[in-house]
Write a protein that holds these residues in place. Structure first.
Motif, short mmCIF file in Angstrom:
data_model
loop_
_atom_site.label_atom_id
_atom_site.label_comp_id
_atom_site.label_asym_id
_atom_site.label_seq_id
_atom_site.Cartn_x
_atom_site.Cartn_y
_atom_site.Cartn_z
N TYR A 1 -13.50 -11.56 -2.22
CA TYR A 1 -14.48 -11.28 -1.19
C TYR A 1 -15.33 -10.09 -1.62
O TYR A 1 -14.90 -9.26 -2.43
N ASP B 1 -6.30 5.37 1.90
CA ASP B 1 -5.24 4.57 1.27
C ASP B 1 -5.65 3.11 1.13
O ASP B 1 -5.32 2.45 0.15
N TYR B 2 -6.37 2.62 2.13
CA TYR B 2 -6.80 1.23 2.09
C TYR B 2 -7.72 0.99 0.89
O TYR B 2 -7.51 0.07 0.09
N LEU B 3 -8.72 1.85 0.76
CA LEU B 3 -9.65 1.67 -0.36
C LEU B 3 -8.97 1.92 -1.70
O LEU B 3 -9.28 1.27 -2.70
N GLY C 1 0.80 -1.22 0.00
CA GLY C 1 0.00 0.00 0.00
C GLY C 1 0.82 1.27 0.00
O GLY C 1 0.30 2.35 0.25
N GLU D 1 -18.05 0.23 -6.25
CA GLU D 1 -16.75 0.70 -5.73
C GLU D 1 -16.90 2.15 -5.33
O GLU D 1 -17.46 2.95 -6.09
N PRO D 2 -16.42 2.50 -4.18
CA PRO D 2 -16.54 3.90 -3.77
C PRO D 2 -15.65 4.79 -4.62
O PRO D 2 -14.55 4.39 -5.03
N TYR E 1 -16.96 -6.65 -1.00
CA TYR E 1 -16.65 -5.49 -0.15
C TYR E 1 -17.20 -4.25 -0.82
O TYR E 1 -17.00 -4.05 -2.03
N ASN E 2 -17.91 -3.45 -0.07
CA ASN E 2 -18.52 -2.23 -0.62
C ASN E 2 -19.42 -2.54 -1.82
O ASN E 2 -19.47 -1.77 -2.78
N GLY F 1 -14.71 -3.73 -12.16
CA GLY F 1 -15.57 -2.78 -11.45
C GLY F 1 -16.40 -3.43 -10.37
O GLY F 1 -17.45 -2.92 -9.99
N ARG G 1 -13.74 -8.01 -4.46
CA ARG G 1 -12.37 -7.55 -4.29
C ARG G 1 -11.45 -8.78 -4.23
O ARG G 1 -11.91 -9.90 -4.05
N ARG H 1 -15.09 9.88 0.34
CA ARG H 1 -15.55 8.84 -0.58
C ARG H 1 -16.99 9.15 -0.94
O ARG H 1 -17.72 9.79 -0.16
N THR I 1 -5.86 1.30 -2.41
CA THR I 1 -5.08 0.10 -2.74
C THR I 1 -5.98 -1.02 -3.23
O THR I 1 -5.64 -1.73 -4.19
N LEU I 2 -7.13 -1.18 -2.58
CA LEU I 2 -8.07 -2.20 -3.06
C LEU I 2 -8.47 -1.93 -4.50
O LEU I 2 -8.56 -2.84 -5.31
N GLY J 1 -10.80 -5.61 6.00
CA GLY J 1 -11.80 -4.57 6.23
C GLY J 1 -11.23 -3.35 6.93
O GLY J 1 -10.25 -3.45 7.70
N PHE J 2 -11.79 -2.22 6.60
CA PHE J 2 -11.39 -0.98 7.26
C PHE J 2 -12.67 -0.23 7.62
O PHE J 2 -13.48 0.11 6.75
#
Lengths: 1010, 390
Positions: free
Chosen positions: A919, B256-258, A812, B208-209, A921-922, A985, A926, B155, B260-261, B295-296
Motif C-alpha cells: 500500500y 513506533d508505528y512508523l 512492533g 519515507e519519513p 503510505y507517506n 525506500g 509499504r 519526524r 516498524t513500517l 494507518g496512524f
C-alpha cells in the motif's frame, strides 16, 4: 650363573603360582580376515612342546607363540580353536626345542610383556623377542625392512600384513638392559637349549618381592605333582572352587590396573562371607595419555552392564567367581579382562586407541550402551566422529556435529544455537566442563565456540534429562574437554583457510596434568587485503578463544580440576557499527571417592556472557550499548551404589546478575545520555534425588525429583518448580530394547529475541514481575534393535512436548533498552511432537548413520488480546518448525590412513512471515504482512564431501600430520536462509533471498600432532 | 601468497549472497482500508484513502471519491473535507489550534462504514529548525537541528529541488526536412537558442519519513540529524541545490508505528533482522473494532526550514560533465550518402562538427547530454530561485 639365577626366579615364581585348577584358558582371538605373514613368532604351524603353567609342567602339548599378543596358544589334540593360557601364569614354553621364557613370571617385573628366547655367546645372556603388529596399507611390504619375512606367496591384493619388530636385552648387573639389534646380531649367539630347572630348584626360597605373584603361597606348589597333560576341565568353564579362596583373598588388591587383555585379575576378599553379587568399580583411562574415558560400556559374560561416567568411573554388580569383563568404546580397542571376583573391589582399566578392527563381528560398545541404559533420547558423539563430519572451512565443528543428529535442527546455516525437539535455542543447557555457555558460536554461527582439539566427547540429552541437570526445558548438551596427557608433553596444531587452533598438554609433576588450547581466525586482516570496491573492505570479523584445564590427582580418592574458557567475537559490516560479544567461564571441580560405591562431586564457578553494540553513524548520536548475563554457581552431587540401586542426590545454587541494557555515549561529540536499565539479580536453587534401579537384566527404572526455586531480588518475586523424571527400559533380548520416559522441566531465564536465530543484540532476561518461568514436560518412547550381530543399530523414538509461558514478542515490540520489556512480550504455549528414526552403523570400514525425523513445533498465544492476539489466537508454526528432516553421515575407510566422509542434510524450509499486500503510505510503498510464520522458505538441501588423510602408523615419529580435503555444499545449491521483501525506500516492492553459503566451498585443513 | 589469501577471504565473504526471489504470493488480498496522512494544525490537511493491493501493483487504484473525510475538533467542531483527486482528500485545518483535540472521521460511500481515530492530542511543532551542510571527502551531508518542546519524538520529510545542466551546448542539430535527407546535420540556426535545453530543474520528495527521538539525549534538542547525504559526484549539487524540510512532533505510538513500517519494509532480511510483523494503527472501524485498518493519524503542527547549496559559491561538486562523447568519421556509401540516422535511432544527438585538414569529425552524445529535459529535467524554474538561468 645367570641361567641359575633365572632358574631360581622361575622356580620361585612357579612356587608362587601353583594351582593346577586355576583359570581355564579362553579361546585365542582370531584374525579372521586375509593377511600376509603370520601373527605367530615364526611359522603358523603348531608344534609339540612343554609348558610351565601355573606351577605345573605340561608336556606333549601342541603350542605356538602369538607374537602379536605375546601369548602362548595351545591346541587340543582333536583340533578346534587354540586356547590362550593366561600369560601371567605361564613360566615358559619349549616349542621345537626352543625355549620361550616369560621374564615377568621369572621375576623381572620391569621386563617387557611377553616371551623371550634366551640366548648366549658363552659369556653373556641375551634375551630376544619378536613382536608383531597388524597393519593395513596397500603396497608391497613383502621382504621390506622390519617386515621380517619374505614370503613367495605374498598376496599384493591384500593390504593387511603383520609387521615384525625385534627386541634384544642383555641381563647384566642384575638389570635387564636394552641391546641394539645391530650389536646383538654381531654377537655369536646361540639359543639356550636345555631342560628347564628341576622342580627342586623351583622350590628355592623367594629372594625378592618384585612381582604381583609374591602374595601367593609357595607351599601350595609343593603339594602339586608335575602333570604331563592339561588338567581336566582346562578347556571348559568352571566355577570358583572353595579351595582357592585363600589365594583369591591374597591377590586381591585395591584397584589394580588392568593393562593386558586376556589376563586374570583377582578382585576383592571373600572374608565378608557373602555369596551374592558384589560391586566392582574403577576408573578407565587412555593408556597413552592417562585421560579418563567416559562413556565406556562395561559388560560381563552374562550381560550385566554399566557405563563409565563423565570422570571415567564405572561400577558394576558382578557375581562372585570367574568372569570376563569387556570394556568397549568405539574409538578404543575393546578390552577383555578375566577376573576372579572374591568380593567387592576395584579394578582400574587402561584402553588404547583403536588401530584396526580385529573382529568384524564385534559388538560395539555404543550399541550395547543403547540397549543397556535406561535413558531415552541420549546421543553421544566423540571427537573422532566430529572430526570426520565435513563442515564449512574444514574445522571439526562440535555444534555442526550435533546438528547431524535426529531431532536437532537449526533455523539456518549462519545461526547460533540449535533447536532440540521443537524447543527454542535458549531452551538448551550448554555445559562446557562445568560452565554454562550462553552463546555457543563464533561469527554468529559459522563456527562453533568449542576448540575441537580440546573437546573429548559430548552427550546430548534430548528427552531423559538426568535429575542433576536443570534450568532448561529442551535439552542438555554436555561437552567435556579432555584431561591433559599424563605421560609426556603432547600438542596439536590445526591450520585452516580462516582459522587456526592448537593445544598443548602434558603432566606437571606426577599428579597434575594440564591442557591448554587456543583458536583464532585471520579473516579480519585478510578482509583488509580485499580491494576497496569489493564491498567487504570496510568489514571486520575475528574471534579468539582460549581453554585451560588442569587436573590434579591429590590421591587415589581425590581429584581437583580447574577449567577456564574465554571467547571473544568482533564483527562489523561497516566502520560505524560494531558488534562484540564474549563468553567467560571459570570453574573448579573436586571429585572425592568415599568408597568404591560412593562418589562426591563438588563444583563452583562463574559464567558470563556479554555483548556490546557500538554505533557511531551519527557523531552526536553515537552510543555504546552493553548487555550481559553472569552467574555464579555451586553444585554438589553424590552417587551412591546400593546393590541394584544407583542413587544420585545433590543440590545446586545459581546466583544471577544481569545487565539488561546500558547505553552510554561514544565519542566526544555524542550527546547521548548515559542510561542503564535496572540490573536484575536472582537466586536459583535446587535439590534433587534420583535412583537408577536395575531390577533385572531386562528391566530397569530411572526416576527422580528435582525441586527448584527461584527468587528475584528486586522486585522480589519467587517461583517454585517441582520437576519429575522417570524413564524405564525393557530389554527382552540382548539386542532389542524398549524405553519410555517422562520428564518435566522449569526454566527461569529467557532469551529475548525477535530474530529468527540468536543475534548479537538478543538479551537474556530472568523471571520477575510479568515474566513467568517456562514450564514444560515431555513424554517419549522408543524401540531399539541391533541387527547383523550388532553391526547395525536401528532406533525409533517418538515424543510429545508441551511448554507454557514461552515468550514471544508482540508485533512492533521494542526489545532493547526497554524499561517495560514485559509489556512487549506475550506468553505462549508451545507444543511439539515428532518421530525420529535412525539407522546407525557404528564401526567398520563404512560407518555412520541415516536419520529421518518428522516433527512439528507450534506456538499459541496464551492470552486473548482481541484483535492484537498473534494470529488470532490460533496455533502457528514456531520459527524452527521444519517437519521433514533427513540426515546422512557416513565415513568409509579405504585404509587406516585414508577415509572418505559424506554429510547430507535435507529439511523442509522453515516458516517465515511474508508480505501479502502493499500500500502507498507517506508517499512510498509499504508492506502488509501475513499472519506470523504463515509461509515457508524453500526446502534445504546440502551435500558435503571430505577426504581424510590420517597420519601413518609410525609410532615412534615425533609428529603426525593429518589432512582433510573437502567441499562444503558440493552441489552449490543456493539454500535460502531468509526471504524478504523490500520497498527500496518506497520506490517499489521486490523480493529477495539470502543464501549464506551459496556456492561450493572447497577447503583444506591440516592438523599436526606431536 | 597475497593472492591466495585474498582469494580465501573473497571466498569467505562472497559465499553469502542476496538473490532476487519470487515467493509466489497470492494474487488477491483481503480488502483492507489504508488511511494515510496527519491532521496538520494551522495548514491544509491532506488525507489519502485507499485499499491494500497485491504485491507487484505499481500504482494506487483510483476509482474517484470513495469516502467522505472530516476532521473534528473539540473546539473547532467538524471540518468537512473535499475530494482533491486521486485518493486524496483535503480538509481546511488552517484555523485549528494546538490547544484543541482532534479526530479524523472517514465514512465509506460503498457500505457506509465509519472509521475514526478517537480524540488525538495536538502536538506543538519543534522550535528553530535549521539546516546546515557539511562536506567530507565523498559526500555532502544535510543536517537538521531543532529545539524540541518536550515532545521527544519527531519526524521529518523533505522536498528537494535542484538545477542542473546538460553536458554540451550543441552547435549542430539533426534536420529531418527532405532537402536535408542526404546531409541532415545542420548548424543550429540563429532563431533557435542552443541554451534552451541546457538548464533544467528537477525535484524529489521523500517517500519515507525520517524518525528521530531525543529520549536518549540530555535534553530535548537535536543537532546534526542527517536529512540527506548526497554524493559529491551527484549532479544534484552541480549548480544549485535546494532542500525544504518539514518537521513535526508525534506520539510515541506513532513513532513506533512508523519505525516498524520502516523496519518491515526496508531492513528485513539480514541475518539478525527482526522477523517482520504487522502492526496496528490508531484507526478503528466504528462498527467492527476487530477490522484491521492501516494507518496512524497524528494531529500536529509542522515547522519548516530550507537551505540552498550553490556550487558556484562553495564548489562542492566533483562530478564530470561531457564524458560520454562519441566521435564518428563519416564514410559515405556508394551513393555518397552518409547514414547519420542510425546514430539518431540509437539515441545520439549531434554535438558539433569539426573539419581539420579536410577530415570531418562528427561528435555525438546521448540525448540527455545535449537536452536536459531528456535527462528528466523540467524547464519550469521554481519561484525565488537564486540565479537568472532559464
Amino acid at each position: 650363573m645367570k641361567r641359575l639365577f633365572i632358574c631360581i626366579l622361575l622356580l620361585w615364581c612357579g612356587v608362587c603360582s601353583a594351582q593346577n585348577t586355576l583359570l581355564r584358558g579362553k579361546a585365542s582371538p582370531q584374525y579372521p580376515f586375509l593377511y600376509n605373514g603370520t601373527p605367530y613368532w615364526s611359522v603358523p604351524e603348531f608344534s609339540r612342546g612343554e609348558i610351565l603353567f601355573d606351577g605345573h609342567i605340561y608336556r606333549d602339548v601342541l603350542m605356538n607363540i602369538d607374537a602379536c599378543r605375546q601369548e602362548v596358544c595351545v591346541r587340543k589334540e582333536e583340533g578346534g580353536l587354540p586356547i590362550s593360557p593366561l600369560a601371567d601364569l605361564v613360566g615358559y614354553a619349549i616349542i621345537d626345542g626352543q625355549r620361550f621364557i616369560n621374564l615377568r613370571y621369572a621375576g623381572m617385573p620391569d621386563a617387557p610383556e611377553g616371551f623371550f628366547i634366551e640366548m648366549t655367546d658363552g659369556r653373556r645372556t641375551v634375551y630376544h623377542q619378536v613382536r608383531k603388529s597388524i597393519y593395513s596399507e596397500p603396497g608391497d611390504h613383502n621382504g621390506r625392512g622390519g617386515i621380517g619375512y619374505d614370503d613367495p606367496a605374498y598376496r599384493y591384493d591384500v593390504p593387511t600384513y603383520f609387521f615384525q619388530t625385534e627386541q634384544w636385552f642383555e641381563y647384566r648387573d642384575g638389570q635387564l638392559l636394552k641391546l641394539k639389534k645391530r650389536k646383538a646380531r654381531r654377537m655369536d649367539l646361540v639359543p639356550v637349549v636345555s631342560v628347564p630347572c628341576l622342580p627342586d630348584s623351583y622350590l628355592a626360597p623367594k629372594q625378592t618381592a618384585p612381582s604381583a605373584s609374591e602374595l601367593r603361597e609357595s607351599a601350595t606348589f609343593r603339594e602339586q605333582p608335575l602333570s604331563t597333560s592339561l588338567p581336566a576341565g582346562y578347556f571348559s568353564d568352571g566355577s570358583v572352587s572353595a579351595e582357592r579362596s585363600a589365594l583369591l583373598d591374597a591377590i586381591a588388591q585395591d584397584n589394580m590396573i588392568a593393562m593386558y587383555r586376556n589376563k586374570t585379575y583377582g578382585i576383592g576378599s571373600s572374608n565378608d562371607g557373602g555369596t551374592g553379587p558384589v560391586t566392582v568399580s574403577g576408573t578407565i583411562r587412555d593408556v597413552a595419555t592417562g585421560e579418563t574415558l567416559p562413556g565406556v560400556s562395561v559388560c560381563d559374560a552374562n550381560g550385566t552392564y554399566a557405563l563409565s561416567d563423565a570422570d571415567g568411573r564405572y561400577s558394576i554388580r558382578l557375581p562372585r567367581g570367574e568372569n570376563l569383563l569387556t570394556f568397549a568404546e568405539y574409538s578404543k580397542e575393546d578390552m577383555a579382562v578375566h577376573i576372579i571376583v572374591a568380593g567387592a573391589g576395584g579394578l582400574d582399566i587402561v584402553m588404547k586407541e583403536k588401530v584396526t578392527m580385529l573382529n568384524s563381528a564385534m559388538i560395539s560398545g555404543e550399541s550395547m550402551a543403547e540397549h543397556r541404559r535406561t535413558a531415552i533420547g541420549l546421543e553421544k558423539i566423540n571427537i573422532k566422529t566430529i572430526g570426520r563430519i565435513p563442515s564449512a572451512f574444514g574445522e571439526g565443528d562440535v555444534l555442526k556435529a550435533v546438528l547431524t543428529l535426529p531431532g536437532v535442527k537449526t533455523v539456518g546455516e549462519a545461526s547460533s544455537g540449535f533447536n532440540v525437539r521443537g524447543g527454542s535455542s535458549d531452551q538448551n543447557l550448554i555445559l562446557f566442563n562445568e560452565g554454562t555457555i550462553f552463546n555457543p558460536s563464533h561469527m554468529f554461527g559459522i563456527f562453533s565456540a568449542f576448540n575441537p582439539d580440546v573437546v573429548e566427547a559430548l552427550d546430548i540429552y534430548k528427552s531423559s534429562i538426568p535429575v542433576q541437570y536443570g534450568g532448561r526445558i529442551s535439552s542438555v548438551l554436555d561437552i567435556r574437554s579432555k584431561e591433559g596427557s599424563s605421560d609426556r608433553i603432547r600438542g596439536s596444531l590445526g591450520l585452516g583457510l580462516l582459522t587456526s587452533h592448537g593445544t598443548i598438554e602434558g603432566p606437571i609433576g606426577d599428579r597434575t596434568t594440564f591442557v591448554l588450547g587456543g583458536r583464532t581466525t585471520y579473516s579480519n586482516w585478510m578482509l583488509g587485503l580485499l580491494p576497496a570496491d569489493s564491498g567487504y573492505a570496510g568489514g571486520a570479523a575475528d574471534f579468539n578463544d582460549v581453554n585451560l584445564g588442569v587436573t590434579h590427582h591429590m590421591d587415589e580418592d581425590n581429584t581437583l580440576q580447574a577449567f577456564f574458557y574465554w571467547s571473544r567475537d568482533k564483527f562489523s559490516f561497516s566502520g560505524d557499527t560494531t558488534f562484540r560479544y564474549s563468553n567467560l567461564n571459570a570453574a573448579m571441580k573436586w571429585k572425592h571417592r568415599f568408597s568404591k560405591d560412593r562418589n562426591l562431586t563438588v563444583s563452583a564457578g562463574y559464567d558470563r556472557f556479554g555483548n556490546t553494540l557500538t554505533d557511531s553513524f551519527l557523531p552526536v548520536g553515537s552510543y555504546e550499548l552493553n548487555t550481559s548475563v553472569g552467574q555464579g554457581f555451586v553444585r554438589a552431587g553424590m552417587t551412591d551404589v546400593h546393590g541394584s540401586h544407583t542413587l544420585s542426590y545433590g543440590a545446586s545454587a545459581l546466583l544471577y546478575s544481569l545487565n539488561p541494557g546500558m547505553m552510554s555515549p561514544f565519542g566526544e561529540e555524542s550527546m547521548i545520555t548515559e542510561r542503564a536499565l535496572d540490573r536484575e539479580r536472582a537466586l536459583e536453587t535446587a535439590v534433587y534425588a534420583g535412583d537408577l534401579w536395575e531390577i533385572s537384566e531386562q528391566f530397569s527404572l530411572d526416576g527422580g525429583v528435582r525441586l527448584s526455586g527461584f527468587s528475584a531480588f528486586s522486585p522480589a518475586k519467587m517461583y517454585f518448580g517441582p520437576e519429575f523424571r522417570l524413564s524405564a527400559k525393557y530389554s527382552p533380548e540382548r539386542f532389542l530394547s524398549f524405553k519410555a520416559g517422562f520428564n518435566s522441566m522449569t526454566q527461569y531465564i529467557h532469551l529475548i529475541s525477535n530474530s529468527s536465530s540468536i543475534s548479537p543484540m538478543d538479551t537474556w532476561k530472568i523471571c520477575g514481575e510479568g515474566i513467568k518461568p517456562q514450564r514444560g514436560w515431555q513424554a517419549a518412547a522408543g524401540a531399539y534393535l541391533s541387527i547383523g550381530g550388532g553391526k547395525y543399530d536401528l532406533s525409533l523414538e517418538g515424543y510429545y512436548k508441551h511448554v507454557r509461558d514461552f515468550l514471544d514478542y508482540k508485533s512492533g515490540a521494542v526489545l532493547t533498552m526497554n524499561d517495560h520489556l514485559a509489556d512487549d512480550l506475550v506468553g505462549t504455549y508451545n507444543r511439539a511432537y515428532g518421530v525420529e528414526f535412525m539407522v546407525k552403523k557404528p564401526y567398520g570400514k563404512l560407518s555412520g548413520w541415516l536419520a529421518y525425523t518428522y516433527s512439528r513445533s507450534l506456538l499459541r498465544e496464551m492470552e486473548d488480546r482481541g484483535v492484537l492476539t498473534i494470529n488470532g489466537g490460533d496455533w502457528y508454526a514456531a520459527p524452527h518448525d521444519k517437519p521433514h528432516d533427513v540426515k546422512l553421515v557416513a565415513n568409509y575407510e579405504f585404509t587406516h590412513r585414508y577415509s572418505f566422509s559424506v554429510n547430507l542434510d535435507y529439511s523442509t524450509g522453515r516458516p517465515v512471515t511474508l508480505p501479502v499486500g502493499q500500500y502507498m503510505y507517506n508517499g512510498g510503498w509499504r508492506l502488509a504482512f501475513s499472519e506470523r510464520n504463515a509461509y515457508r522458505i524453500p526446502d534445504y538441501f546440502r551435500l558435503d564431501l571430505a577426504l581424510n588423510i590420517d597420519p601413518g602408523h609410525y609410532l615412534k615419529a615425533f609428529t603426525h600430520m593429518s589432512a582433510t580435503i573437502g567441499c562444503y555444499n558440493v552441489t552449490g545449491r543456493k539454500n535460502v536462509y531468509s526471504v524478504f521483501y523490500s520497498t527500496n525506500g518506497g520506490a517499489g516492492v521486490k523480493g529477495y533471498m539470502i543464501s549464506v553459503f551459496a556456492t561450493q566451498i572447497p577447503y583444506l585443513s591440516l592438523n599436526l600432532k606431536f | 601468497m597475497r593472492r591466495i589469501l585474498s582469494f580465501a577471504a573473497l571466498l569467505a565473504a562472497a559465499v553469502s549472497c542476496i538473490y532476487p526471489f519470487d515467493a509466489q504470493l497470492p494474487s488477491e488480498v483481503a480488502e483492507r482500508l489504508v488511511i494515510d496522512g496527519d491532521i496538520i494544525i494551522g495548514d491544509m490537511t491532506r488525507i489519502k484513502v485507499s485499499y491494500l493491493q497485491p504485491i507487484g501493483s505499481d500504482r494506487v487504484a483510483s476509482g474517484g471519491s470513495i469516502a467522505s473525510v472530516s476532521v473534528e475538533g473539540d473546539i473547532n467542531g467538524v471540518m468537512e473535507g473535499r475530494y482533491a483527486g486521486g485518493s486524496t482528500y483535503e480538509v481546511d485545518t488552517r484555523n485549528a489550534g494546538v490547544s484543541s483535540r482532534f479526530r479524523l472521521n472517514v465514512r465509506l460511500f460503498e457500505n457506509g462504514k465509519e472509521y475514526t481515530t478517537g480524540w488525538l492530542k495536538a502536538h506543538e511543532a519543534p522550535s528553530n529548525p535549521t539546516l546546515k551542510y557539511v562536506v567530507d571527502e565523498d559526500d555532502v551531508h544535510v543536517l537538521l537541528s531543532l529545539d524540541g518542546n518536550g515532545e521527544e519524538y519527531y519526524r521529518f520529510d523533505y522536498d528537494e529541488t535542484w538545477e542542473f545542466h546538460s553536458d554540451f551546448i550543441p552547435t549542430h542539430m539533426y534536420d529531418f526536412s527532405p532537402e536535408k535527407a542526404k546531409y541532415p546535420l545542420v548548424e543550429i540556426p540563429d532563431d533557435i537558442d542552443p541554451m534552451a535545453n541546457y538548464y533544467c530543474w528537477s525535484s524529489f520528495s521523500s517517500r519515507e519519513p525520517g524518525l528521530v527521538s531525543s529520549t536518549a539525549l540530555d535534553e530535548d534538542r537535536l543537532s546534526g540529524v542527517e536529512v540527506r547525504s548526497i554524493s559529491r559526484e551527484d549532479r544534484k549539487i552541480s549548480v544549485v541545490y535546494y532542500v525544504d524540510v518539514a518537521v513535526r512532533a508525534m506520539s510515541r505510538d506513532g513513532y513506533d508505528y512508523l519505525h516498524t513500517l520502516e523496519v518491515n519494509s526496508n531492513n528485513a532480511g539480514s541475518l539478525f533482522s527482526p522477523v517482520p510483523s504487522d502492526v496496528r494503527g490508531n484507526i478503528r472501524c466504528v462498527a467492527d473494532t476487530n477490522e484491521v485498518v492501516i494507518g496512524f493519524i497524528e494531529a500536529t503542527k509542522v515547522a519548516r526550514c530550507h537551505m540552498y547549496i550553490e556550487n558556484g559559491r562553495v564548489n562542492v561538486f566533483r562530478g564530470e560533465y561531457g564524458s560520454q562523447l562519441l566521435l564518428s568519421k563519416p564514410e559515405p556509401d556508394e551513393d555518397g550518402v552518409i547514414d547519420y540516422y542510425q546514430y539518431y535511432l540509437y539515441g545520439y544527438r549531434p554535438v558539433g562538427i569539426y573539419k581539420i585538414n579536410d577530415v570531418t569529425d562528427v561528435f555525438w552524445a546521448p540525448a540527455r547530454c545535449v537536452d536536459c529535459t531528456a535527462a528528466g529535467g523540467s524547464k519550469t524554474k521554481p519561484a525565488g530561485w537564486p540565479n537568472d538561468h532559464y
